[in-house]
Design a protein around this motif. Structure first.
Motif, PDB file in Angstrom:
ATOM      1  N   GLY A 166     -32.073 -39.397 -16.715  1.00  0.00           N
ATOM      2  CA  GLY A 166     -31.750 -38.925 -15.384  1.00  0.00           C
ATOM      3  C   GLY A 166     -30.270 -39.062 -15.084  1.00  0.00           C
ATOM      4  O   GLY A 166     -29.501 -39.618 -15.875  1.00  0.00           O
ATOM      5  N   PHE A 167     -29.877 -38.573 -13.907  1.00  0.00           N
ATOM      6  CA  PHE A 167     -28.461 -38.585 -13.574  1.00  0.00           C
ATOM      7  C   PHE A 167     -27.920 -39.995 -13.388  1.00  0.00           C
ATOM      8  O   PHE A 167     -26.763 -40.268 -13.720  1.00  0.00           O
ATOM      9  CB  PHE A 167     -28.205 -37.769 -12.306  1.00  0.00           C
ATOM     10  CG  PHE A 167     -26.790 -37.850 -11.825  1.00  0.00           C
ATOM     11  CD1 PHE A 167     -25.771 -37.202 -12.506  1.00  0.00           C
ATOM     12  CD2 PHE A 167     -26.463 -38.609 -10.716  1.00  0.00           C
ATOM     13  CE1 PHE A 167     -24.451 -37.285 -12.081  1.00  0.00           C
ATOM     14  CE2 PHE A 167     -25.154 -38.698 -10.275  1.00  0.00           C
ATOM     15  CZ  PHE A 167     -24.145 -38.050 -10.962  1.00  0.00           C
ATOM     16  N   ASP A 265     -21.248 -33.278 -11.515  1.00  0.00           N
ATOM     17  CA  ASP A 265     -22.683 -33.353 -11.251  1.00  0.00           C
ATOM     18  C   ASP A 265     -23.129 -31.964 -10.821  1.00  0.00           C
ATOM     19  O   ASP A 265     -22.836 -31.525  -9.712  1.00  0.00           O
ATOM     20  CB  ASP A 265     -22.943 -34.396 -10.159  1.00  0.00           C
ATOM     21  CG  ASP A 265     -24.412 -34.466  -9.774  1.00  0.00           C
ATOM     22  OD1 ASP A 265     -25.232 -33.839 -10.466  1.00  0.00           O
ATOM     23  OD2 ASP A 265     -24.726 -35.147  -8.772  1.00  0.00           O
ATOM     24  N   ASP A 266     -23.847 -31.272 -11.699  1.00  0.00           N
ATOM     25  CA  ASP A 266     -24.268 -29.898 -11.423  1.00  0.00           C
ATOM     26  C   ASP A 266     -25.509 -29.896 -10.539  1.00  0.00           C
ATOM     27  O   ASP A 266     -26.543 -29.311 -10.874  1.00  0.00           O
ATOM     28  CB  ASP A 266     -24.526 -29.156 -12.728  1.00  0.00           C
ATOM     29  CG  ASP A 266     -24.351 -27.656 -12.581  1.00  0.00           C
ATOM     30  OD1 ASP A 266     -23.727 -27.232 -11.605  1.00  0.00           O
ATOM     31  OD2 ASP A 266     -24.847 -26.916 -13.443  1.00  0.00           O
ATOM     32  N   TYR A 267     -25.377 -30.553  -9.403  1.00  0.00           N
ATOM     33  CA  TYR A 267     -26.493 -30.797  -8.495  1.00  0.00           C
ATOM     34  C   TYR A 267     -27.015 -29.497  -7.897  1.00  0.00           C
ATOM     35  O   TYR A 267     -26.277 -28.756  -7.260  1.00  0.00           O
ATOM     36  CB  TYR A 267     -26.023 -31.756  -7.386  1.00  0.00           C
ATOM     37  CG  TYR A 267     -27.030 -32.023  -6.294  1.00  0.00           C
ATOM     38  CD1 TYR A 267     -28.053 -32.929  -6.494  1.00  0.00           C
ATOM     39  CD2 TYR A 267     -26.943 -31.370  -5.084  1.00  0.00           C
ATOM     40  CE1 TYR A 267     -28.974 -33.181  -5.501  1.00  0.00           C
ATOM     41  CE2 TYR A 267     -27.849 -31.618  -4.080  1.00  0.00           C
ATOM     42  CZ  TYR A 267     -28.869 -32.522  -4.290  1.00  0.00           C
ATOM     43  OH  TYR A 267     -29.782 -32.764  -3.304  1.00  0.00           O
ATOM     44  N   ASP A 268     -28.307 -29.217  -8.097  1.00  0.00           N
ATOM     45  CA  ASP A 268     -28.984 -28.097  -7.437  1.00  0.00           C
ATOM     46  C   ASP A 268     -28.375 -26.742  -7.744  1.00  0.00           C
ATOM     47  O   ASP A 268     -28.557 -25.794  -6.968  1.00  0.00           O
ATOM     48  CB  ASP A 268     -28.969 -28.307  -5.922  1.00  0.00           C
ATOM     49  CG  ASP A 268     -30.373 -28.622  -5.393  1.00  0.00           C
ATOM     50  OD1 ASP A 268     -31.289 -28.723  -6.205  1.00  0.00           O
ATOM     51  OD2 ASP A 268     -30.525 -28.769  -4.181  1.00  0.00           O
ATOM     52  N   GLY A 293     -26.335 -32.942 -15.994  1.00  0.00           N
ATOM     53  CA  GLY A 293     -27.460 -32.178 -15.460  1.00  0.00           C
ATOM     54  C   GLY A 293     -28.745 -32.962 -15.580  1.00  0.00           C
ATOM     55  O   GLY A 293     -28.804 -34.000 -16.258  1.00  0.00           O
ATOM     56  N   THR A 294     -29.802 -32.470 -14.944  1.00  0.00           N
ATOM     57  CA  THR A 294     -31.076 -33.174 -14.949  1.00  0.00           C
ATOM     58  C   THR A 294     -32.186 -32.204 -14.571  1.00  0.00           C
ATOM     59  O   THR A 294     -31.924 -31.152 -13.974  1.00  0.00           O
ATOM     60  CB  THR A 294     -31.063 -34.348 -13.953  1.00  0.00           C
ATOM     61  OG1 THR A 294     -32.359 -34.950 -13.904  1.00  0.00           O
ATOM     62  CG2 THR A 294     -30.692 -33.891 -12.561  1.00  0.00           C
ATOM     63  N   VAL A 295     -33.422 -32.563 -14.917  1.00  0.00           N
ATOM     64  CA  VAL A 295     -34.585 -31.782 -14.484  1.00  0.00           C
ATOM     65  C   VAL A 295     -35.276 -32.438 -13.295  1.00  0.00           C
ATOM     66  O   VAL A 295     -36.360 -32.003 -12.897  1.00  0.00           O
ATOM     67  CB  VAL A 295     -35.597 -31.598 -15.637  1.00  0.00           C
ATOM     68  CG1 VAL A 295     -34.982 -30.814 -16.779  1.00  0.00           C
ATOM     69  CG2 VAL A 295     -36.119 -32.946 -16.129  1.00  0.00           C
ATOM     70  N   LEU A 305     -35.504 -37.261 -17.317  1.00  0.00           N
ATOM     71  CA  LEU A 305     -34.727 -36.610 -18.367  1.00  0.00           C
ATOM     72  C   LEU A 305     -33.494 -35.958 -17.749  1.00  0.00           C
ATOM     73  O   LEU A 305     -33.594 -35.218 -16.763  1.00  0.00           O
ATOM     74  CB  LEU A 305     -35.563 -35.549 -19.091  1.00  0.00           C
ATOM     75  CG  LEU A 305     -36.609 -36.057 -20.085  1.00  0.00           C
ATOM     76  CD1 LEU A 305     -37.440 -34.902 -20.621  1.00  0.00           C
ATOM     77  CD2 LEU A 305     -35.948 -36.817 -21.224  1.00  0.00           C
ATOM     78  N   GLY A 306     -32.356 -36.242 -18.313  1.00  0.00           N
ATOM     79  CA  GLY A 306     -31.104 -35.626 -17.922  1.00  0.00           C
ATOM     80  C   GLY A 306     -30.215 -35.502 -19.140  1.00  0.00           C
ATOM     81  O   GLY A 306     -30.627 -35.813 -20.265  1.00  0.00           O
TER      82      GLY A 306
END
Length: 439
Positions: A166-167, A265-268, A293-295, A305-306
């Protein structure tokens, strides 16, 4: 466990050992003991001997026997206090979950994920079930390199991709790598995250830099002594703005002139409604930016998972840090995500979620119309066209004077007034939901 040279019989020894274990709390209430056949085989004694010991302890109230089931320790027999290992109380189900950091986990593609896991288990050779590469599954890193380059414009080599849980873990690893590289002063967006433990533990000094709807204030960033910066250029949290084209170029120029580093942080970024998603900043200066990035927002946080895409200069330091505190991620889950991406199921899920989320503002506006009707306000007819927010899974913007932080601005044309009106209705819906169901 049993001493065959002792004067005490084997049956008495077995009874005494079991009795001591029950009274000391080693065998707690409700623990199931081995079957008579299994325990006899384990100790190398006859089965009738074990049957007799179990029956005696049951007669004394220490065991509970039931035909066809294994014996269990009876309640109230252990003298040691039972530790409280119960989980924290579960909150009542949330009827309207408006938390911006939580995706709609009810939309998780269970069938696609199950199909991906089955495919992995059917195809994964036994030799790949070991500990593996600390950077992550080679299969997932190759899939991510292709996907990120195709969808986000990220320049990624599988050898520079690191799979994280994760992030949060990716941010912690990046902080450690920045410190090892020599960074001591870190610029952060203000407002931004609420948890800075990883930054503080890494020995980095935070330097807040204001942000607005066009992203970080580059002039304030350039005036600071920062050696690195944390950015959310595609969708700033919590304001929701997108880093403008001009500021993107100025950030790139600052990184090169200052010889600085950045964590993007490629958030959203996967969710935009007014235009195609903005490409990642990393594609403009891949040798200065760590891409994260993250799912957690696209699939579910439970997957943990990131990923990080490291610049070439930081790969060696990242490998050293991984050896210090990481043992890698679950291999099967990683390969399942790779299968989801390669099969196209991940892209289909994102397209479906964009349709679902794009209807959310209209649903909130309709609900607010009903709340207005309850309070005696007339609903304006013919003004229900949808104008969703530009990006992300949440709709609120920073400002004052309106519920949920919607900014109060002046609008000169009819379309702008309509956008503001719909936003006010959505904000009223939030307030109505909280008043009626949030307490």
């Amino acid at each position: 466990m049993l001493d065959r040279a002792a004067a005490m019989s084997l049956g008495s020894q077995l009874r005494q050992r079991l009795l001591e274990a029950i009274r000391s709390g080693a065998l707690r209430t409700g623990v199931r003991l081995p079957s008579t056949r299994a325990l006899a085989s384990q100790l190398g004694v006859s089965r009738p001997l074990v049957v007799e010991v179990y029956a005696q302890l049951a007669a004394e109230g220490y065991l509970a026997l039931r035909q066809g089931a294994r014996p269990t320790v009876a309640a109230g027999c252990d003298s040691a206090p039972t530790p409280d290992v119960s989980e924290s109380p579960v909150d009542e189900p949330i009827r309207f979950d408006l938390r911006p950091a939580m995706p709609d986990v009810g939309q998780f593609p269970r069938k696609d994920w199950l199909r991906a896991v089955r495919t992995v288990l059917n195809n994964l050779p036994a030799s790949e079930l070991g500990y593996g590469d600390l950077r992550g599954s080679p299969v997932l890193r190759r899939a991510l390199a292709d996907y990120l380059g195709r969808v986000r414009g990220v320049i990624a080599d599988p050898a520079r991709i690191y799979v994280t849980s994760g992030f949060a873990e990716g941010r912690a690893l990046t902080c450690a790598v920045f410190h090892a590289y020599g960074v001591r002063r870190l610029a952060v967006e203000d407002p931004s995250y609420s948890d800075w433990v990883a930054v503080d533990k890494a020995g980095l000094t935070r330097l807040p830099v204001p942000v607005d709807m066009q992203g970080i204030d580059v002039d304030r960033l350039a005036a600071s002594p920062a050696e690195a910066v944390f950015l959310t250029p595609s969708h700033q949290f919590p304001i929701g703005g997108v880093l403008s084209a001009d500021r993107r170029q100025r950030v790139v120029r600052w990184l090169r002139e200052r010889d600085a580093l950045a964590l993007e942080d490629d958030y959203d970024a996967e969710f935009r409604y007014d235009q195609a998603p903005v490409g990642a900043l990393q594609g403009l200066v891949p040798d200065r930016i760590v891409y994260a990035g993250t799912v957690s927002k696209t699939l579910a946080p439970a997957l943990r998972l990131g990923w990080l895409v490291m610049p070439p200069a930081l790969v060696g330091l990242a490998n050293d840090e991984l050896r210090r505190w990481s043992e890698g991620r679950p291999r099967i889950d990683q390969d399942a995500l790779a299968e989801l991406i390669d099969s196209g199921a991940y892209d289909r899920h994102l397209r479906r979620m964009r349709r679902v989320l794009s209807r959310a503002p209209q649903s909130a506006a309709d609900l607010s119309g009903r709340s207005f009707a309850r309070t005696g306000n007339r609903r304006r007819r013919g003004r229900s066209s949808r104008h969703p927010a530009a990006a992300g899974r949440y709709r609120c913007k920073r400002g004052s004077g309106y519920p949920c932080g919607i900014a109060k601005t002046r609008f000169g044309d009819r379309r702008s007034r309509q956008v503001q009106f719909n936003r006010q209705r959505a904000a009223a819906a939030v307030s109505w939901l909280w008043t009626n169901f949030g307490k």
